[in-house]
Design a protein around this motif. Sequence first.
Motif, PDB file in Angstrom:
ATOM      1  N   VAL A  40       0.856  -1.178   0.000  1.00 59.84           N
ATOM      2  CA  VAL A  40       0.000   0.000   0.000  1.00 59.84           C
ATOM      3  C   VAL A  40       0.898   1.235   0.000  1.00 59.84           C
ATOM      4  O   VAL A  40       1.765   1.390   0.863  1.00 59.84           O
ATOM      5  CB  VAL A  40      -0.963   0.003   1.212  1.00 59.84           C
ATOM      6  CG1 VAL A  40      -1.859   1.231   1.178  1.00 59.84           C
ATOM      7  CG2 VAL A  40      -1.798  -1.269   1.233  1.00 59.84           C
ATOM      8  N   ALA A  41       0.652   2.098  -0.978  1.00 60.77           N
ATOM      9  CA  ALA A  41       1.435   3.325  -1.127  1.00 60.77           C
ATOM     10  C   ALA A  41       0.830   4.449  -0.295  1.00 60.77           C
ATOM     11  O   ALA A  41      -0.296   4.335   0.200  1.00 60.77           O
ATOM     12  CB  ALA A  41       1.494   3.729  -2.604  1.00 60.77           C
ATOM     13  N   ARG A  42       1.565   5.557  -0.178  1.00 60.22           N
ATOM     14  CA  ARG A  42       1.091   6.722   0.586  1.00 60.22           C
ATOM     15  C   ARG A  42      -0.248   7.233   0.080  1.00 60.22           C
ATOM     16  O   ARG A  42      -1.061   7.729   0.843  1.00 60.22           O
ATOM     17  CB  ARG A  42       2.089   7.873   0.510  1.00 60.22           C
ATOM     18  CG  ARG A  42       3.286   7.697   1.370  1.00 60.22           C
ATOM     19  CD  ARG A  42       4.100   8.944   1.384  1.00 60.22           C
ATOM     20  NE  ARG A  42       4.349   9.415   0.014  1.00 60.22           N
ATOM     21  CZ  ARG A  42       5.189  10.363  -0.301  1.00 60.22           C
ATOM     22  NH1 ARG A  42       5.850  10.979   0.632  1.00 60.22           N
ATOM     23  NH2 ARG A  42       5.377  10.724  -1.544  1.00 60.22           N
ATOM     24  N   ASP A  43      -0.485   7.126  -1.222  1.00 53.52           N
ATOM     25  CA  ASP A  43      -1.740   7.628  -1.788  1.00 53.52           C
ATOM     26  C   ASP A  43      -2.893   6.624  -1.611  1.00 53.52           C
ATOM     27  O   ASP A  43      -3.949   6.797  -2.181  1.00 53.52           O
ATOM     28  CB  ASP A  43      -1.562   7.986  -3.263  1.00 53.52           C
ATOM     29  CG  ASP A  43      -1.259   6.775  -4.143  1.00 53.52           C
ATOM     30  OD1 ASP A  43      -1.217   5.629  -3.641  1.00 53.52           O
ATOM     31  OD2 ASP A  43      -1.062   6.979  -5.355  1.00 53.52           O
ATOM     32  N   ARG A  44      -2.656   5.586  -0.820  1.00 51.23           N
ATOM     33  CA  ARG A  44      -3.634   4.539  -0.494  1.00 51.23           C
ATOM     34  C   ARG A  44      -3.861   3.551  -1.630  1.00 51.23           C
ATOM     35  O   ARG A  44      -4.704   2.679  -1.527  1.00 51.23           O
ATOM     36  CB  ARG A  44      -4.960   5.129  -0.018  1.00 51.23           C
ATOM     37  CG  ARG A  44      -4.820   5.891   1.270  1.00 51.23           C
ATOM     38  CD  ARG A  44      -6.065   6.628   1.685  1.00 51.23           C
ATOM     39  NE  ARG A  44      -7.286   5.851   1.677  1.00 51.23           N
ATOM     40  CZ  ARG A  44      -7.933   5.405   2.745  1.00 51.23           C
ATOM     41  NH1 ARG A  44      -7.454   5.669   3.928  1.00 51.23           N
ATOM     42  NH2 ARG A  44      -9.050   4.740   2.639  1.00 51.23           N
ATOM     43  N   SER A  45      -3.143   3.692  -2.723  1.00 46.75           N
ATOM     44  CA  SER A  45      -3.276   2.695  -3.785  1.00 46.75           C
ATOM     45  C   SER A  45      -2.632   1.403  -3.296  1.00 46.75           C
ATOM     46  O   SER A  45      -1.658   1.418  -2.543  1.00 46.75           O
ATOM     47  CB  SER A  45      -2.616   3.175  -5.078  1.00 46.75           C
ATOM     48  OG  SER A  45      -1.224   3.353  -4.888  1.00 46.75           O
ATOM     49  N   ALA A  46      -3.221   0.291  -3.705  1.00 46.29           N
ATOM     50  CA  ALA A  46      -2.773  -1.006  -3.205  1.00 46.29           C
ATOM     51  C   ALA A  46      -2.535  -1.974  -4.349  1.00 46.29           C
ATOM     52  O   ALA A  46      -3.221  -1.926  -5.376  1.00 46.29           O
ATOM     53  CB  ALA A  46      -3.814  -1.569  -2.244  1.00 46.29           C
ATOM     54  N   THR A  47      -1.568  -2.847  -4.131  1.00 50.73           N
ATOM     55  CA  THR A  47      -1.213  -3.862  -5.116  1.00 50.73           C
ATOM     56  C   THR A  47      -1.189  -5.224  -4.438  1.00 50.73           C
ATOM     57  O   THR A  47      -0.607  -5.375  -3.352  1.00 50.73           O
ATOM     58  CB  THR A  47       0.189  -3.573  -5.699  1.00 50.73           C
ATOM     59  OG1 THR A  47       0.204  -2.241  -6.214  1.00 50.73           O
ATOM     60  CG2 THR A  47       0.546  -4.551  -6.798  1.00 50.73           C
ATOM     61  N   LEU A  48      -1.794  -6.199  -5.088  1.00 51.67           N
ATOM     62  CA  LEU A  48      -1.768  -7.572  -4.583  1.00 51.67           C
ATOM     63  C   LEU A  48      -0.368  -8.151  -4.738  1.00 51.67           C
ATOM     64  O   LEU A  48       0.237  -8.061  -5.806  1.00 51.67           O
ATOM     65  CB  LEU A  48      -2.769  -8.431  -5.361  1.00 51.67           C
ATOM     66  CG  LEU A  48      -2.750  -9.927  -5.042  1.00 51.67           C
ATOM     67  CD1 LEU A  48      -3.211 -10.189  -3.612  1.00 51.67           C
ATOM     68  CD2 LEU A  48      -3.615 -10.690  -6.032  1.00 51.67           C
ATOM     69  N   VAL A  49       0.138  -8.736  -3.654  1.00 51.77           N
ATOM     70  CA  VAL A  49       1.426  -9.423  -3.680  1.00 51.77           C
ATOM     71  C   VAL A  49       1.204 -10.925  -3.619  1.00 51.77           C
ATOM     72  O   VAL A  49       1.789 -11.693  -4.382  1.00 51.77           O
ATOM     73  CB  VAL A  49       2.319  -8.964  -2.499  1.00 51.77           C
ATOM     74  CG1 VAL A  49       3.607  -9.774  -2.444  1.00 51.77           C
ATOM     75  CG2 VAL A  49       2.607  -7.475  -2.600  1.00 51.77           C
ATOM     76  N   HIS A  50       0.317 -11.359  -2.716  1.00 51.27           N
ATOM     77  CA  HIS A  50       0.061 -12.802  -2.526  1.00 51.27           C
ATOM     78  C   HIS A  50      -1.302 -12.976  -1.872  1.00 51.27           C
ATOM     79  O   HIS A  50      -1.693 -12.179  -1.012  1.00 51.27           O
ATOM     80  CB  HIS A  50       1.144 -13.411  -1.627  1.00 51.27           C
ATOM     81  CG  HIS A  50       0.852 -14.816  -1.199  1.00 51.27           C
ATOM     82  ND1 HIS A  50       1.093 -15.898  -2.011  1.00 51.27           N
ATOM     83  CD2 HIS A  50       0.318 -15.306  -0.060  1.00 51.27           C
ATOM     84  CE1 HIS A  50       0.734 -17.007  -1.376  1.00 51.27           C
ATOM     85  NE2 HIS A  50       0.251 -16.674  -0.188  1.00 51.27           N
TER      86      HIS A  50
END
Length: 188
Positions: A23-33
């Motif tokens: 999760v980045a500072r701008d609240r965007s999120a990326t699936l890792v697992h």
Amino acid sequence: MAVLRVLGIDPGLTRCGVGVVDVARDRSATLVHVGVIRSDPHEPIERRLAAIAEGIRAVIDEHSPSVLAVERVFSQHNRHSVMGTAQASGIALLIAGERGLAAATHTPTEVKAAVTGYGVADKRQVQAMVARILRLDEVPQPADAADALALALCHAWRGGTASAPAPAGGSLTPAQRAWANAERLARR
């Protein structure tokens, strides 16, 4: 851009959901697992808990999260079910302690509110929002997997490591320091 890697755990004795997101500072999120750790209901309890512990350790070893978020056990009508959930939750928190990872617990209502904006959202609404937030083509299955991702997102969006204790030794990891600094700057 600073990124916080969170391991969310939806504790269960038969199925323990695990989900890792960045999760980045701008609240965007990326699936890792995302996945589910399973234990055989016909096995003795100590072997079932050992299987869950082995699975959680493997996810930590492979993905190196900065923090662990676990669903807070709450009263359920089925005492047998709540006991298994509490035992799996305890295993997850113990492993966090062993590994020097910050850990926090969140209630289902907190998770629903963080992910959907509505504290009494149903499971389908939470799962749909998890898929949308992470830009997934499908909702992660089974539900335990999607719930684990929702826990990870909730933790990151509710202050990340700020609400969790520092790792053993009292110092933050570089990723935790970067996240805390980003949060502090964003509040100005």
